[in-house]
Design a protein around this motif. Sequence first.
Motif, PDB file in Angstrom:
ATOM      1  N   LYS A 102       0.835  -1.205   0.000  1.00 52.93           N
ATOM      2  CA  LYS A 102       0.000   0.000   0.000  1.00 52.93           C
ATOM      3  C   LYS A 102       0.871   1.256   0.000  1.00 52.93           C
ATOM      4  O   LYS A 102       0.562   2.255  -0.651  1.00 52.93           O
ATOM      5  CB  LYS A 102      -0.912   0.011   1.232  1.00 52.93           C
ATOM      6  CG  LYS A 102      -2.150  -0.849   1.058  1.00 52.93           C
ATOM      7  CD  LYS A 102      -3.050  -0.680   2.246  1.00 52.93           C
ATOM      8  CE  LYS A 102      -4.299  -1.554   2.113  1.00 52.93           C
ATOM      9  NZ  LYS A 102      -5.105  -1.541   3.328  1.00 52.93           N
ATOM     10  N   MET A 103       1.974   1.168   0.777  1.00 52.39           N
ATOM     11  CA  MET A 103       2.861   2.319   0.878  1.00 52.39           C
ATOM     12  C   MET A 103       3.480   2.626  -0.496  1.00 52.39           C
ATOM     13  O   MET A 103       3.519   3.767  -0.950  1.00 52.39           O
ATOM     14  CB  MET A 103       3.973   2.027   1.886  1.00 52.39           C
ATOM     15  CG  MET A 103       4.814   3.237   2.191  1.00 52.39           C
ATOM     16  SD  MET A 103       6.327   2.788   3.009  1.00 52.39           S
ATOM     17  CE  MET A 103       7.262   2.033   1.719  1.00 52.39           C
ATOM     18  N   TRP A 104       3.905   1.568  -1.146  1.00 50.34           N
ATOM     19  CA  TRP A 104       4.537   1.725  -2.454  1.00 50.34           C
ATOM     20  C   TRP A 104       3.556   2.330  -3.463  1.00 50.34           C
ATOM     21  O   TRP A 104       3.887   3.234  -4.212  1.00 50.34           O
ATOM     22  CB  TRP A 104       5.062   0.368  -2.938  1.00 50.34           C
ATOM     23  CG  TRP A 104       5.493   0.353  -4.378  1.00 50.34           C
ATOM     24  CD1 TRP A 104       4.945  -0.374  -5.375  1.00 50.34           C
ATOM     25  CD2 TRP A 104       6.564   1.104  -4.968  1.00 50.34           C
ATOM     26  NE1 TRP A 104       5.589  -0.116  -6.554  1.00 50.34           N
ATOM     27  CE2 TRP A 104       6.586   0.788  -6.337  1.00 50.34           C
ATOM     28  CE3 TRP A 104       7.488   2.032  -4.461  1.00 50.34           C
ATOM     29  CZ2 TRP A 104       7.498   1.337  -7.222  1.00 50.34           C
ATOM     30  CZ3 TRP A 104       8.397   2.584  -5.358  1.00 50.34           C
ATOM     31  CH2 TRP A 104       8.404   2.241  -6.707  1.00 50.34           C
ATOM     32  N   LYS A 105       2.304   1.836  -3.434  1.00 54.06           N
ATOM     33  CA  LYS A 105       1.279   2.314  -4.353  1.00 54.06           C
ATOM     34  C   LYS A 105       1.008   3.807  -4.124  1.00 54.06           C
ATOM     35  O   LYS A 105       1.002   4.609  -5.055  1.00 54.06           O
ATOM     36  CB  LYS A 105      -0.017   1.507  -4.121  1.00 54.06           C
ATOM     37  CG  LYS A 105      -1.110   1.801  -5.132  1.00 54.06           C
ATOM     38  CD  LYS A 105      -2.333   0.934  -4.832  1.00 54.06           C
ATOM     39  CE  LYS A 105      -3.573   1.499  -5.509  1.00 54.06           C
ATOM     40  NZ  LYS A 105      -4.784   0.819  -5.114  1.00 54.06           N
ATOM     41  N   LYS A 106       0.838   4.144  -2.849  1.00 53.22           N
ATOM     42  CA  LYS A 106       0.546   5.532  -2.505  1.00 53.22           C
ATOM     43  C   LYS A 106       1.713   6.434  -2.892  1.00 53.22           C
ATOM     44  O   LYS A 106       1.536   7.510  -3.470  1.00 53.22           O
ATOM     45  CB  LYS A 106       0.279   5.637  -1.009  1.00 53.22           C
ATOM     46  CG  LYS A 106      -0.281   6.980  -0.658  1.00 53.22           C
ATOM     47  CD  LYS A 106      -1.065   6.942   0.601  1.00 53.22           C
ATOM     48  CE  LYS A 106      -1.634   8.330   0.768  1.00 53.22           C
ATOM     49  NZ  LYS A 106      -2.823   8.425   1.446  1.00 53.22           N
ATOM     50  N   LEU A 107       2.886   5.965  -2.588  1.00 56.40           N
ATOM     51  CA  LEU A 107       4.108   6.736  -2.872  1.00 56.40           C
ATOM     52  C   LEU A 107       4.262   6.957  -4.374  1.00 56.40           C
ATOM     53  O   LEU A 107       4.505   8.071  -4.833  1.00 56.40           O
ATOM     54  CB  LEU A 107       5.310   5.943  -2.331  1.00 56.40           C
ATOM     55  CG  LEU A 107       6.579   6.733  -2.086  1.00 56.40           C
ATOM     56  CD1 LEU A 107       6.389   7.666  -0.898  1.00 56.40           C
ATOM     57  CD2 LEU A 107       7.764   5.796  -1.835  1.00 56.40           C
ATOM     58  N   TYR A 108       4.050   5.871  -5.129  1.00 58.65           N
ATOM     59  CA  TYR A 108       4.265   5.954  -6.577  1.00 58.65           C
ATOM     60  C   TYR A 108       3.287   6.920  -7.222  1.00 58.65           C
ATOM     61  O   TYR A 108       3.678   7.805  -7.983  1.00 58.65           O
ATOM     62  CB  TYR A 108       4.145   4.579  -7.252  1.00 58.65           C
ATOM     63  CG  TYR A 108       4.247   4.733  -8.739  1.00 58.65           C
ATOM     64  CD1 TYR A 108       5.490   4.916  -9.347  1.00 58.65           C
ATOM     65  CD2 TYR A 108       3.101   4.823  -9.538  1.00 58.65           C
ATOM     66  CE1 TYR A 108       5.586   5.153 -10.705  1.00 58.65           C
ATOM     67  CE2 TYR A 108       3.197   5.056 -10.892  1.00 58.65           C
ATOM     68  CZ  TYR A 108       4.439   5.214 -11.471  1.00 58.65           C
ATOM     69  OH  TYR A 108       4.546   5.464 -12.801  1.00 58.65           O
ATOM     70  N   PHE A 109       1.978   6.737  -6.911  1.00 50.75           N
ATOM     71  CA  PHE A 109       0.984   7.571  -7.597  1.00 50.75           C
ATOM     72  C   PHE A 109       1.064   9.040  -7.182  1.00 50.75           C
ATOM     73  O   PHE A 109       0.798   9.917  -7.989  1.00 50.75           O
ATOM     74  CB  PHE A 109      -0.427   6.989  -7.427  1.00 50.75           C
ATOM     75  CG  PHE A 109      -0.629   5.780  -8.310  1.00 50.75           C
ATOM     76  CD1 PHE A 109      -0.799   5.938  -9.685  1.00 50.75           C
ATOM     77  CD2 PHE A 109      -0.598   4.498  -7.792  1.00 50.75           C
ATOM     78  CE1 PHE A 109      -0.947   4.824 -10.510  1.00 50.75           C
ATOM     79  CE2 PHE A 109      -0.760   3.383  -8.616  1.00 50.75           C
ATOM     80  CZ  PHE A 109      -0.930   3.545  -9.995  1.00 50.75           C
ATOM     81  N   SER A 110       1.475   9.293  -5.938  1.00 51.88           N
ATOM     82  CA  SER A 110       1.688  10.697  -5.541  1.00 51.88           C
ATOM     83  C   SER A 110       2.887  11.253  -6.278  1.00 51.88           C
ATOM     84  O   SER A 110       2.871  12.387  -6.779  1.00 51.88           O
ATOM     85  CB  SER A 110       1.941  10.823  -4.046  1.00 51.88           C
ATOM     86  OG  SER A 110       1.072  10.022  -3.352  1.00 51.88           O
TER      87      SER A 110
END
Lengths: 198, 371
Positions: free
Chosen positions: A19-27
Amino acid sequence: MEEELENKQPQKSMLDPYKMWKKLYFSAEETLSSAVRKSVNTGEFANGIDFILNSYLQYLKMQNDYLSSYMKDSPFASKHDVARVAELVVSLENKLDSLEGDFGEKLTDVDNNTNLIAEQLAKQQEPTAKALSTALSPTMTALKDISHRVSDLEILINKLDAKLTDVNQLPNLDAKKKKTASPVSKVQKPTPKTKPTE
Amino acid sequence: MDDDIMLHKDSAFQLGESLAKTSEHWMHTTARWMEVLAYDHKPPTGLSPKELLWRKNKSKLYHYHANTERKYRTPVLLIYALINKAYVLDLTPGFSLVEHLVNEGFDVYMLDWGEFEWEDRELTYADFVYDYIAPSVKRVARSAQSPDVSIIGYCMGGTMSTMYAALFDKPILKNLVYLAAPIDFTNAGTYDVWLKAQGYDPDRIADAMELIPKSFVDWGNQMLNPMANYLGTYTRLWKTIEEDKSVHFWKVLNKWAKDNVNFPGAAYRDWIRDFYQGNKLVKNQVILRGKRVQLQRIKANLLALVGLRDHIALPHQTAAALTYLGGNDKTYLEFPVGHGGLVLGETARDKVFPVLSSWLAERSDPWIEEE
């Protein structure tokens, strides 16, 4: 007691790396996208791109010139040759199309004109018929009068004819009278006797 | 710590289990993502039933069949940009402007430009306006048995419709609808920076390329927002799969975004030099076959629809039509979408299409069946 204590123990928590990676990437993508858009929206970028584009165009022009001079003497049809044939086909199609268009327009014109003429004729016919009827009315009355008179005349002629017939029959009556007045004489008229055969 | 990225469970074992599940889900998502990109077929588009009314060169004039009763006598002609494909206005059932208009009782037509090839490289805007749009409008009016028509112009199609409207009086143009159509080319955003740069010479490009390849056109459009168009397209797909949403619409959009057509070199030269660099349209300086395009001559009712996030045709470029066109009935509406969002997607379907059709309905003659 021990069970109760266990139930009251706080939940276990940890960072979800996915989840962290997803949030980080899309931001990051959003931020990066905005930064890249800013950088392409500059004169420096445009000039750099134009330099590459112009170099490519120079090369392309040179290549095209060389190829067209080579293809001139080649037994094979070049892209230009094929395009020329296609252009001829397209122009032929255009001619047919314009003919079809003209024909369609003419047909529409004829159709419109015919409708117009029909409408005008219909409009014109009404007053003409009325005027003609008014103009012919005395003539028709006179004709009817003449017709009556002719009928009367015919009756008179018939009557006259009948009388004339009667008149014509009059001498015959005299003759009859004469005939009925001398019946003896007629009887007495000696009939020629045949000689006895002697 | 942001709660979105935290896992809360009762025991360490449950935490491990949940993590393993997410890991598996991600593996599956990534595998499906690769599968869609590598093997999935392109979805069918432009499915509204239609018949061919007229064709010229590669262009075709289509008449759409209606399942519902026709309500309006005034027909609607759709004209889109030379660089797109016709299905942009008839994308997929449920997300199609054509389908919406037909269902609302309009008699709908579309001028499909087709795909330009080498023999079309000399075509100019004069050719498109005089030889393609004008005969199409005539045929539409004849087919619909109407003395007037409505035109919906999307993007460059709107600019071309404007030139037609200024030059031709009959059939009467009753309504003109712009969907992100650039009319005023002052301050055209990123295009302004690129196309007005000293080194950018449209004559040179048209001379060398003759027929501008679709890859060049595509590159120009994609580079306006490189991250979103190159990388973002694929990450959006991944996200869609990961969130268990349907990938059908992504596939449709992706097909449209990569499906450009070649641009005739002569028209490209005009487009850049006369419109972007010269801004001749609003100055009444565009001359086609000896006739001047004068915007004040356009008396049609006008509806201008724009996307607030549009970076291809900026809102003020379309809004300028309200100042320059000559009619009295002018409406301007903004939507929170990009360039494609006016005709593609949920906002288009739920907001743009209904607004457009009700505006048209108020200004179209009713259809009365002749006995």
